[in-house]
Design a protein around this motif. Sequence first.
Motif, PDB file in Angstrom:
ATOM      1  N   ALA A 165       3.402  -0.735   4.429  1.00  0.00           N
ATOM      2  CA  ALA A 165       3.324   0.196   3.361  1.00  0.00           C
ATOM      3  C   ALA A 165       4.342   0.943   2.941  1.00  0.00           C
ATOM      4  N   VAL A 200      -3.638   1.836   7.034  1.00  0.00           N
ATOM      5  CA  VAL A 200      -3.408   0.823   6.173  1.00  0.00           C
ATOM      6  C   VAL A 200      -4.334  -0.458   6.302  1.00  0.00           C
ATOM      7  N   SER A 225       3.199  -1.526   9.122  1.00  0.00           N
ATOM      8  CA  SER A 225       2.312  -2.638   8.296  1.00  0.00           C
ATOM      9  C   SER A 225       2.434  -3.108   6.892  1.00  0.00           C
ATOM     10  N   MET A 230       0.971  -1.310   0.010  1.00  0.00           N
ATOM     11  CA  MET A 230      -0.019   0.042   0.001  1.00  0.00           C
ATOM     12  C   MET A 230       0.934   1.145   0.066  1.00  0.00           C
ATOM     13  N   VAL A 290       1.283   5.187   1.130  1.00  0.00           N
ATOM     14  CA  VAL A 290       0.465   6.266   2.039  1.00  0.00           C
ATOM     15  C   VAL A 290       1.397   7.472   2.022  1.00  0.00           C
ATOM     16  N   ALA A 331       2.172   3.069   9.402  1.00  0.00           N
ATOM     17  CA  ALA A 331       1.757   2.735   8.138  1.00  0.00           C
ATOM     18  C   ALA A 331       2.875   1.808   7.555  1.00  0.00           C
ATOM     19  N   ASP A 383      -3.290   4.828  -1.492  1.00  0.00           N
ATOM     20  CA  ASP A 383      -4.341   3.819  -0.727  1.00  0.00           C
ATOM     21  C   ASP A 383      -4.733   4.651   0.308  1.00  0.00           C
TER      22      ASP A 383
END
Length: 460
Positions: A276, A456, A274, A245, A247, A271, A325
């Motif tokens: 991203a 996320v 996780s 993702m 961000v 973020a 995202d």
Amino acid sequence: MGNYSIVVLDFETTGLSPDYGDRVIEVGAVLIQDNEIVDRFQSLMNPGKRISSFIENYTGITNEMLKSAPPVAEVMERFASFISQHHLVAHNASFDRRFLDSELRRINLQRSQEFACSMLVSRRLYPEAPSHSLESLVNYKKLKTTGVYHRALADAEMTGHLWIGMINDLKSSFQIDAVPFSVMQSLSKISKAATAGFLKRVAEEQLSQAISSAPRTSASRPRRNEAPAAETGQQPTARKESKAMKVIAINGSPRKKWNTATLLEKALAGAKSSGAEVEIVHLYDLNFKGCQSCFACKLKNGASYGTCAMNDDLTPLLEKIAAADAFVLGSPIYFGTVTGEMRSFMERLFFPYLAYTRPPTTLFKKKIRAAFIYTMNVSEEMMAQNNYPVHINLNEAVLARTFGAAETLCSFETLQFEDYDKVVFSYCDPHERKKRHETVFPDDCRKAFELGERLVQPLP
């Protein structure tokens, strides 16, 4: 499943965070034993205040329905008895855990049970899934569903079926005889690259324990249905890697290393933790103007319909946000509102997506999470007295309506100067302000990190 029972729970709430006074309005839960749902709990509850029209539309729960509902405290007393000492599971567990802990504290109780997140586990078991939202996973795995979403018991039941399905998939795909709760917790924390090796070790340890405890005869020795890939010469099937993702953080402060930028960096760190890909953009580095009211973004069949027609340093950033995202905005409060650069940026970001319909609709082509971080010199009480929430709540509403979901984080009484002795300042005690920066601001940084983690997470 292993020799344990779990309660799968779900809350519907007045908003996104108990840190800002949001309360629960419905709880639903299922008790799972031996891989079967054996009991259920559901109740609406009166939070003592009206809920917004957005929450009414999102959940189908109306203010009229909540009028006759029992108080939150009464329901939470009963729910605490229901969950007893069972392990707890939720989809996007960080959200439900915060509300559970907050409501338990209000009735002088404290959670001791362990939590696991079905969403995080699903990311490791089903990396090829198009999305890891509950609705998407239910469709992807063809799980039992009533077709109802965003009601607590329905979501808890679907999460329960997902959990049972993941247990069964672990047993059949990785030859794991029993799946302890600790294994599921570990799956939610390890990296994608470490998943296959971790599950292989779990299976090997269980096989070794079974062999060592079995009678020493070949006839009674446990066997696997299939030989390991190394023995058969077969290579394990490679799983398709899901795209990371993206961000983006947009800093509306002229300072790149002070309070606002620090909190934005913490959000990006959350973020990134996780998985991203993250980026921060400083608006004061860009040469751009606010909306010029050319209305090119509103022309029927126009080349720029739904996008800003202006071409300057802001154009690439707007394109990045359209492809992102999730994103988070940050600004200090100047004279009761955001900085001039942030305001000009917001005009260019919001207006092209606003469709002049009744009711107003958005032209943004997907639903993503957004957030706004504010830093300010005043206290929380003074913020309310000076009507700052009027602007803050409006910004959050526009973000949610335009992009899908939004939340807000405010940091109060922030440190303005490195050396207060060099400036004329008698507004408050500089030593107290520095002490607050050392004791309270780190907690704001923690909240920003957790905000980044939520960014996320897929929308329901």
